[in-house]
Design a protein around this motif. Sequence first.
Motif, PDB file in Angstrom:
ATOM      1  N   GLN A  50       0.826  -1.208   0.000  1.00 24.56           N
ATOM      2  CA  GLN A  50       0.000   0.000   0.000  1.00 24.56           C
ATOM      3  C   GLN A  50       0.860   1.258   0.000  1.00 24.56           C
ATOM      4  OE1 GLN A  50      -3.454  -0.073   2.468  1.00 24.56           O
ATOM      5  NE2 GLN A  50      -3.635   2.156   2.533  1.00 24.56           N
ATOM      6  N   ILE A  74      -6.351   0.319  -3.133  1.00 23.80           N
ATOM      7  CA  ILE A  74      -6.020   0.866  -1.814  1.00 23.80           C
ATOM      8  C   ILE A  74      -7.184   0.646  -0.841  1.00 23.80           C
ATOM      9  CG2 ILE A  74      -5.610   3.014  -0.545  1.00 23.80           C
ATOM     10  CD1 ILE A  74      -3.938   3.944  -2.978  1.00 23.80           C
ATOM     11  N   SER A  77      -7.086  -2.854   0.184  1.00 16.82           N
ATOM     12  CA  SER A  77      -5.937  -3.052   1.059  1.00 16.82           C
ATOM     13  C   SER A  77      -6.229  -2.560   2.471  1.00 16.82           C
ATOM     14  CB  SER A  77      -4.719  -2.326   0.486  1.00 16.82           C
ATOM     15  OG  SER A  77      -3.613  -2.415   1.351  1.00 16.82           O
TER      16      SER A  77
END
Length: 202
Positions: A50, A74, A77
């Motif tokens: 990330q 993202i 994540s």
Amino acid sequence: MFTELCNQIFDQSIADYHVHNSVYQPIQNPYEKTAIEHLLYLKNWIDTVQWHLEDIIRDPLIDPVKALEIKRWIDKSNQERTDVVEYIDSYFLEKYNDVTPGAGASINTESPAWAVDRLSILALKIYHMREEATRTDATPAHREACQRKLDVLLEQRKDLGTAINQLLEDIAAGNKYMKVYKQMKMYNDPSLNPVLYKSASN
């Protein structure tokens, strides 16, 4: 001490990632799935990928379609990171399950695993600040400024590690107790995000 183990595994994960330095490389977790080391390695690997996704998405020339793909990556994540933190806290709950808190026991402002989460991010800051502090193509002023920042980050890691170890000792002794509150993130849940459930009804 537990945080020495954390730092060792976090540094290992970061070094493993930078062998190929690609967000698309698959994780090769070297630890047994039942071990806390497995969760720590997984936690930092998610953070490391990330970290680099956040770099990529800030490219001013990035293709908008690619940027949207990275943004969704993202988001996914972040959810995985939260899940792993809760798994680590579950490990601590099980570890200290037989401890009876004392009459004056208090709860901490954050759980052990969320403090470990900060330790993982610190490992990444230290790695990349050390890179900047030793960059041969940077000016001496840049390297000196980054070295000062690196010194602060190293002190911060030492202090945070001491605090986490003390917290775990207090929990083990019954002076502190812990709870795990599920983060209940709403933006990924189609039943809680208004944009998702309104679009589904149309």
